[in-house]
Every structure is written in structure tokens, then in C-alpha cells.
Write a protein that holds these residues in place. Structure first.
Motif, PDB file in Angstrom:
ATOM      1  N   ASP A 147      52.347 102.432 -11.773  1.00 18.62           N
ATOM      2  CA  ASP A 147      50.994 102.707 -11.281  1.00 18.62           C
ATOM      3  C   ASP A 147      50.269 103.800 -12.053  1.00 18.62           C
ATOM      4  O   ASP A 147      49.197 104.241 -11.636  1.00 18.62           O
ATOM      5  CB  ASP A 147      50.996 103.037  -9.785  1.00 18.62           C
ATOM      6  CG  ASP A 147      51.583 101.916  -8.941  1.00 18.62           C
ATOM      7  OD1 ASP A 147      51.301 100.750  -9.261  1.00 18.62           O
ATOM      8  OD2 ASP A 147      52.333 102.202  -7.988  1.00 18.62           O
ATOM      9  N   GLU A 200      48.484  99.894  -2.533  1.00 15.93           N
ATOM     10  CA  GLU A 200      49.874  99.530  -2.286  1.00 15.93           C
ATOM     11  C   GLU A 200      50.020  98.024  -2.065  1.00 15.93           C
ATOM     12  O   GLU A 200      51.123  97.510  -1.993  1.00 15.93           O
ATOM     13  CB  GLU A 200      50.409 100.269  -1.060  1.00 15.93           C
ATOM     14  CG  GLU A 200      50.534 101.765  -1.236  1.00 15.93           C
ATOM     15  CD  GLU A 200      51.660 102.135  -2.187  1.00 15.93           C
ATOM     16  OE1 GLU A 200      52.817 102.208  -1.739  1.00 15.93           O
ATOM     17  OE2 GLU A 200      51.384 102.337  -3.385  1.00 15.93           O
ATOM     18  N   SER A 239      49.728  93.962  -3.041  1.00 15.61           N
ATOM     19  CA  SER A 239      50.120  93.247  -4.256  1.00 15.61           C
ATOM     20  C   SER A 239      49.784  91.766  -4.115  1.00 15.61           C
ATOM     21  O   SER A 239      49.423  91.284  -3.047  1.00 15.61           O
ATOM     22  CB  SER A 239      51.623  93.440  -4.525  1.00 15.61           C
ATOM     23  OG  SER A 239      52.385  93.197  -3.358  1.00 15.61           O
ATOM     24  N   LYS A 241      56.885  98.210  -2.385  1.00 21.82           N
ATOM     25  CA  LYS A 241      56.497  99.289  -3.303  1.00 21.82           C
ATOM     26  C   LYS A 241      57.375 100.521  -3.062  1.00 21.82           C
ATOM     27  O   LYS A 241      57.811 101.188  -4.012  1.00 21.82           O
ATOM     28  CB  LYS A 241      55.022  99.648  -3.103  1.00 21.82           C
ATOM     29  CG  LYS A 241      54.022  98.651  -3.704  1.00 21.82           C
ATOM     30  CD  LYS A 241      53.808  98.912  -5.187  1.00 21.82           C
ATOM     31  CE  LYS A 241      52.721  98.014  -5.767  1.00 21.82           C
ATOM     32  NZ  LYS A 241      51.383  98.575  -5.620  1.00 21.82           N
TER      33      LYS A 241
END
Length: 613
Positions: free
Chosen positions: A59, A402, A404, A550
Motif C-alpha cells: 500500500d 482496506e 479489495s 488485509k
């Protein structure tokens, strides 16, 4: 300097995610006479820190500021050389304007030198530019949002109820908590949009656009020291020590081009340099789309949606609303999607069999073109798929990085072109979700005006028209943000009284290029209903599996909770597990005093000057 009115030109410079583009534009009619492009040498730094071999955690997305100066040294002269064929010389240029991705922010010393250019900080990730898509500050953003809700901060509704991990304060808090020494050494926390103007003019001017949308500057003030102290004791002085209030309105003259910047660019010293701006926001004037009801979508690696409104409204999940944030006298709204072109590119790079690449090479086309042709042959809904466009998280309307991506419905018969089309449709559904949030809040969206490289894909454009049930107009420029910056430069140089007046003459748009097909829209309504169910299930608390995945990934990689795993020593994340100070977010020593706004000389560091020599 006097230039004949009919010969006067301006230069717009657009600093994007991977490259910078300059365009020479005639003031009298907006004709684009010459273009130059320079690819950043370091591109996006998201894996290995340059020159160190240091592995960056998930990230992270950094950049190297000398790449931006290289755009001035290469793209601008190239654009001037191209314009010479139209009889233009550098002496005809009366102004220059710039725009940048945002929030792209960097820590600098008192004289504007980026900290990463200082030898002692060259191996420290937090000393570098944090690109807009640096999402490693999500934990800090979550805390900002929760505290603002608990305290009832009046500015929170102006950002749709959530501050993004992409914005200034979350990224700065991450620096404080993970590398206190870099935070202490930061004299100014500067948007790249303002840093590049600093390099051009020799003075630091804070633009109103990034301050309002990315810097929580509302009703004339930043968040209070009490609020910041509640986040972290060492953060209480962030505004006073490291920020300045905006002192430059959009379209204003920030200063004159310095002799050094003139040497870089080949432009005349002393010409007007416009106050900095954001790539999305300058694009609205480029398409003469500044009236209420016209939503401009700048589609590239990500998509930013901007539009003017006549009234102030709280739109859930918007990125922000700023009085005069796009043009004076109207409320400028912003929303966005963190991943669009990036999603298609990632799929092509990682999910397409070699046979497709071989076919593309044999036919002299790109893999994107091959997939588009195959996908366009399908009836709407024939692939049996629905996807979520969250491979880079969700900016609007959920504001949660967070999250996806998801592709639902795959079988052993699913082909790459099926997935490719489903991903395009997912981004269109994401855009429709944003539109419905605006309309539900009383901000009408009557027309979509599209800019950016993805306008070349006719299938994508038609899908967007069908999904949103709105006509799509197209900004008639291959370099729309640069054209928008040029329009602002013309105003700064005094050629027009204001941005709308300049846009009416210099803006370029083709209206109603793509119209919705009723039969397609009817099927897409059904698919959008399925998308919305998935959207709310995974994004609004039905199942937090994406967050758990995550978290598990960070645990396995040894990344500190809510942080990046990079400590003040600059060690790779695997070495950061035992760093109690970094994990606890221990504040560092006292910070340097603030620089005076508008009075700080701009000089690149000695290392940068040597590199440019």
C-alpha cells in the motif's frame, strides 16, 4: 514584455502519475500548437526504494521529486519545439500554469528542498513524496474519522463524513508515528501542486484547491490544535508548524518565472506563473464544463469526478466540497474512484494468457485492443459476471482503502474478455453509485463530460452511457488537464478577466458523443442492482472479510498494525516488528518553526542542482 494579442500563447503543464505533459496553447482560441511528454525516470516507487534496495510494505506509493523538475527541463522545451512549426517562439509565451495529482505531498526543508534530497535522509521512505495512491495511512485516517465523529467536528460533513487515507493529515500523522525524526525535520508539509510552483517562482504559494479538498481547510480554518492533540500529543502543532493557509486563488498570478526556471524550460523569465491546481479541477474549464449539473470525469489510472453546484450540500462519501474550489461563485464538488485504468492494466499484465499477447503482436495491436474487440461482440450480460472495482480500494462513496476487488460468477467457460468487460462495467457501476449519491443529496447531475486517455475506448464509453443513462460529452483535447492549466495561465497573465470567460473561448468539447441505448440500460439496471448488493454487503458491514484478509497479510509480512512497517531507521518491514517506539507511534522531538508564507526562497538542493547540471 509585450506580445501581439493574436500571437500570444500560454503553456500548461500537467504532472500525472507516470509522466508530465506540456502543451502550448493559443490564447485567442485555445488551439493546441505543440505538445511535449516526459516519462518519470522513477515512475511510481511502490516496491523498492531507489538506490537502497529497501523493500517497501504493501500500500505504499512514493515518487522522486527530481522527476518533476525533469518535466520542466524536457517536456516544456519539446512542446515549444513542436509549436515552432506553427510559427510560435518562446517570446510569444505570456504565462505558464501547472496542475498535479492530489493529494501528492512531500516534506521539505525551509528553503523548499525535499528531505529525500538530503543525504542523511536518502534511505528513509518517509522523506519521499507520498503519491496520491499511497494508501498505507488507512489506520491514521480511521482514527481521524472516528475522533471527528465523536467530537462532532463541523468540517467532517464537507468530506462526505470520511477523510481518506490519501489526504494530507492522515499521511502526515503516519510520518509522525512511524518516523518522528523525519516529521521533526519537516519545515513545511507541501502539496506537490504548490512545490512545483515554488520551483518556478521562488516563493511558496498555497493554493485554495488542495487546501480545501485535501487539507481540511474549511470556513477559513484548519482543524484545531485540540483536535490534533487528541490524535497524538506530538501532532498538536502540525497546522501551526508545517502548514500555511491558502494565499492563492485559482487563476491568480503566483509570481514571475525565475531565471533558473527560465533556463530549465526555455521560457522567458518574468512571465506570469499561475497558482497551482489539481489535475481534475483544471479539466472542467478545459471542457468549458463549469455550469451546475455538468459532472466532469477525468478517467485514467483512477477517475476523479468534479462539478459545480449552486448550493452547499452534504453528499455521502464525496471527497469534498469547497466554496470556489473549481470556479469562483459556485460550490465545487469532488468525488473519485481510486482505480479504473489501473484495474484494466493490472488484469492485462497478470491475468491474460500468452495467446492473447501473441495475437496482439501478430496484428500490431495492444492486448487491450484485442480484449476490447472480443468483449464488444458480447450482448450485455452474456458473460454472467459482476465485479467490484476495489482493487485499489474505494475512494467514493465508502472511503475505505482496506476494501479489495471481486469478480463473481466465474466458471470454467469464463474467458479473459469476459472478465475484462466485467471490470469495465464495474467501474461504470462505481461511477453510477457516485452519481446517485449526489442526486440523492440534492445535487443534480445532468451530463457527464469525460476527459482522459480512456475516451479512446469506444466500448468503455458506451458502457458508461448505458449504465449511467446519461449522455456523454468528451473534452476535445488529448491533454485536457494541461489545456485547463493553460486556461488558468491565460487568466493569470491578464488575457481574460476570470476562468469562466477564458474557458468559454479556449475550452474544447464535443457534446453528446455517446448516448445511452435503452435496451442496454435495462439490462444494466439489473446488473447494477446485483453490484449494489455486493457493494453494500462487503463495504457496509455485511462481511468484513476484506479487512481481515488485509490484516492477515500485514501480520504475515510483519507490518505494524495500522501502519506501514517502516521505522525511523528506514529498515525493511521485516526488521520493524520489534520496534516498540514505531509500533506505539512515539512522538519525536520538537518541530522546527513555520516558514513565512510567500517569503520562503525556493532553491533546489545542492544535490538536485548538481544532478541537473
Amino acid at each position: 514584455m509585450t506580445v501581439e494579442p493574436g500571437r500570444a500563447v500560454v503553456v500548461g503543464i500537467d504532472f500525472g502519475t507516470l509522466s508530465g505533459r506540456a502543451v502550448v496553447v493559443r490564447v485567442a482560441d485555445g488551439a493546441e500548437l505543440g505538445t511535449g511528454v516526459h516519462e518519470y525516470s522513477h515512475a511510481v516507487v511502490d516496491r523498492i526504494l531507489p538506490g537502497t534496495g529497501q523493500v517497501l510494505p504493501p500500500d505504499w506509493a512514493l515518487q522522486v521529486p527530481s522527476d518533476y523538475v525533469d518535466v520542466l527541463r524536457h517536456a516544456v522545451p519539446a512542446a515549444l519545439a513542436a509549436a515552432a512549426g506553427a510559427g510560435v517562439s518562446a517570446a510569444d509565451v505570456i504565462g505558464v500554469g501547472t496542475d498535479f495529482t492530489a493529494c501528492t505531498v512531500l516534506p521539505v526543508a525551509t528553503d523548499g528542498t525535499p528531505l529525500c534530497e538530503l543525504e542523511r535522509f536518502a534511505d528513509r521512505p518517509h522523506a519521499y513524496v507520498k503519491l496520491w495512491k499511497h494508501h498505507a495511512a488507512q489506520g491514521q485516517a480511521d482514527r481521524i474519522n472516528e475522533l471527528a465523529r465523536v467530537r462532532g467536528e463541523s468540517w467532517l460533513p464537507r468530506y462526505g463524513g470520511l477523510i481518506s487515507s490519501e489526504w494530507e493529515f492522515a499521511k502526515a500523522l503516519q510520518v509522525l508515528e512511524e518516523d518522528p525524526e523525519i516529521y521533526a525535520a519537516t519545515a513545511q508539509w507541501v502539496e506537490a501542486a504548490d512545490w512545483i510552483v515554488w520551483q518556478l517562482t521562488g516563493r511558496y504559494t498555497r493554493n485554495a484547491c488542495t487546501a480545501g479538498y485535501k487539507g481540511i481547510f474549511q470556513d477559513g480554518v484548519y482543524p484545531s490544535p485540540e483536535f490534533l492533540r487528541a490524535l497524538a500529543p506530538g501532532f498538536a502543532g502540525f497546522v501551526e508548524d508545517k502548514l500555511v493557509p491558502p494565499d492563492g486563488r485559482l487563476g491568480d498570478r503566483a509570481g514571475g518565472l525565475t531565471e533558473q526556471a527560465a533556463a530549465w524550460t526555455g521560457l522567458p523569465a518574468g512571465i506570469a506563473v499561475c497558482v497551482g491546481n489539481v489535475d481534475a479541477h483544471v479539466t472542467a474549464p478545459a471542457g468549458n464544463a463549469v455550469a451546475p449539473g455538468q459532472m466532469v470525469a477525468i478517467m485514467g489510472t483512477s477517475t476523479c469526478h468534479v462539478m459545480n453546484g449552486e448550493r452547499l450540500a452534504d453528499v455521502p462519501g464525496m471527497c469534498g466540497v469547497v466554496d470556489g474550489g473549481i470556479t469562483a461563485g459556485l460550490f465545487g464538488y469532488e468525488a473519485g474512484q481510486s482505480g479504473v485504468g489501473d484495474i484494466f492494466g493490472h488484469f492485462v499484465d497478470t491475468g491474460v494468457p500468452a495467446a492473447y499477447s501473441e495475437r496482439a503482436v501478430a496484428e500490431g495491436r495492444s492486448v487491450h485492443e484485442v480484449l476490447t474487440e472480443l468483449a464488444a461482440a458480447q450482448p450485455v450480460g452474456a458473460h454472467g459476471l459482476v465485479a467490484l472495482d476495489w482493487q485499489s480500494g474505494n475512494r467514493s462513496v465508502l472511503v475505505d482503502h482496506e476494501l479489495s476487488g471481486v469478480v463473481l460468477g466465474q466458471t470454467l467457460q469464463t474467458r479473459p474478455e469476459d472478465v475484462y468487460r466485467a471490470l469495465i462495467e464495474a467501474t461504470a457501476f462505481g461511477a453510477r453509485t457516485i452519481i446517485e449519491a449526489f442526486e440523492g443529496a440534492g445535487v443534480p447531475v445532468e451530463e457527464l463530460v469525460i476527459a482522459g486517455g480512456l475516451t479512446k475506448n469506444a466500448l468503455l464509453m458506451q458502457i458508461y452511457a448505458d449504465v449511467t443513462r446519461r449522455p456523454l460529452s468528451v473534452v476535445d483535447s488529448a491533454q485536457a488537464p494541461a489545456l485547463g492549466s493553460a486556461i488558468h495561465a491565460a487568466v493569470a497573465a491578464g488575457a481574460y478577466p476570470d476562468v469562466p470567460a477564458a474557458a468559454a473561448v479556449m475550452g474544447r468539447i464535443r457534446r453528446g458523443v455517446f448516448l445511452p441505448v435503452a435496451a442496454n440500460s435495462a439490462v444494466y439496471d439489473r446488473l447494477f442492482a446485483e453490484y449494489t448488493l455486493l457493494h453494500d454487503h462487503f463495504g457496509r458491514g455485511g462481511n468484513a472479510v476484506m479487512h481481515r484478509l488485509k490484516a492477515l497479510r500485514r501480520e504475515v509480512l510483519g507490518v505494524t498494525p495500522g501502519g506501514s512497517g517502516v521505522t525511523g531507521s528506514g529498515a525493511p518491514e521485516a526488521d520493524a516488528v520489534g520496534s516498540d517506539a514505531a509500533a506505539a507511534g512515539a512522538p519525536g522531538p520538537g518541530t522546527p518553526g513555520p516558514a513565512e508564507a510567500g517569503a520562503v526562497p525556493a532553491r533546489p538542493s545542492a544535490a538536485l542542482q548538481e544532478a541537473l547540471a
